[in-house]
Design a protein around this motif. Structure first.
Motif, short mmCIF file in Angstrom:
data_model
loop_
_atom_site.label_atom_id
_atom_site.label_comp_id
_atom_site.label_asym_id
_atom_site.label_seq_id
_atom_site.Cartn_x
_atom_site.Cartn_y
_atom_site.Cartn_z
N LEU A 65 3.65 9.98 -6.96
CA LEU A 65 4.52 10.35 -8.07
C LEU A 65 3.71 10.58 -9.36
O LEU A 65 3.94 11.56 -10.09
N ALA A 66 2.76 9.69 -9.60
CA ALA A 66 1.92 9.81 -10.79
C ALA A 66 1.10 11.10 -10.73
O ALA A 66 0.96 11.82 -11.73
N GLN A 67 0.59 11.44 -9.53
CA GLN A 67 -0.19 12.67 -9.37
C GLN A 67 0.67 13.90 -9.64
O GLN A 67 0.27 14.80 -10.35
N VAL A 75 0.85 -1.20 0.00
CA VAL A 75 0.00 0.00 0.00
C VAL A 75 0.88 1.24 0.00
O VAL A 75 0.61 2.22 -0.72
N LYS A 76 1.94 1.20 0.82
CA LYS A 76 2.86 2.35 0.85
C LYS A 76 3.49 2.56 -0.56
O LYS A 76 3.61 3.68 -1.03
N THR A 77 3.89 1.46 -1.15
CA THR A 77 4.51 1.54 -2.48
C THR A 77 3.52 2.09 -3.49
O THR A 77 3.84 2.99 -4.28
N VAL A 78 2.29 1.57 -3.43
CA VAL A 78 1.25 2.05 -4.35
C VAL A 78 0.97 3.52 -4.09
O VAL A 78 0.85 4.32 -5.03
N SER A 79 0.90 3.90 -2.81
CA SER A 79 0.66 5.31 -2.46
C SER A 79 1.79 6.19 -2.97
O SER A 79 1.57 7.29 -3.50
N HIS A 80 3.01 5.69 -2.77
CA HIS A 80 4.17 6.45 -3.23
C HIS A 80 4.10 6.65 -4.75
O HIS A 80 4.27 7.77 -5.25
#
Length: 132
Positions: free
Chosen positions: A21-23, A12-17
């Motif tokens: 970045l994508a945002q 989840v942290k990786t996806v959030s990170h």
């Protein structure tokens, strides 16, 4: 805690990170696109102004060319007029030359007659008795 929960939390942290970045990348791209669109509008405005100025310059040049052509037409008329007048003067000069040639011919005849008369008068004067 269960290892699976820890693994899921890490994911989840990786996806959030990556989502962050994508945002940020999306926002940066959107900002870039906005700046490019502003530049494009500015360039279009500048190009339109230049084309308008160029159109005005071409219009002025066309007007000047029209005036020049009118002046050249008037000049051609004047040259034609002068040529016509010169032709008339040439004809008149030729006429005068012909008349002068006739007068010269007549004068030659008159000169011969006067010489003849002068010789006759001399002879008559020589035949007259002297008055002394």
């Amino acid at each position: 805690m269960d290892r699976r929960v820890t693994a899921l939390e890490g994911q989840v942290k990786t996806v959030s990170h990556f989502a962050g970045l994508a945002q940020r990348r999306y926002e940066a791209t959107a900002e870039c696109v906005g700046l490019v669109q502003v530049e494009i509008k500015a360039l279009r405005t500048e190009m339109n102004e230049r084309f308008d100025a160029l159109g005005e310059s071409v219009g002025k040049l066309e007007q000047r060319m029209d005036r020049f052509e009118e002046r050249m037409d008037r000049f051609d008329e004047r040259v034609t007029n002068v040529e016509g007048r010169l032709a008339k003067v040439e004809d008149r000069l030729t006429n005068v030359e012909n008349r002068l040639a006739r007068v010269e011919h007549r004068l030659d005849g008159v000169e011969m007659i006067l010489k003849s008369h002068g010789e006759m008068l001399r002879e008559i004067l020589q035949r007259l008795p002297s008055a002394a």
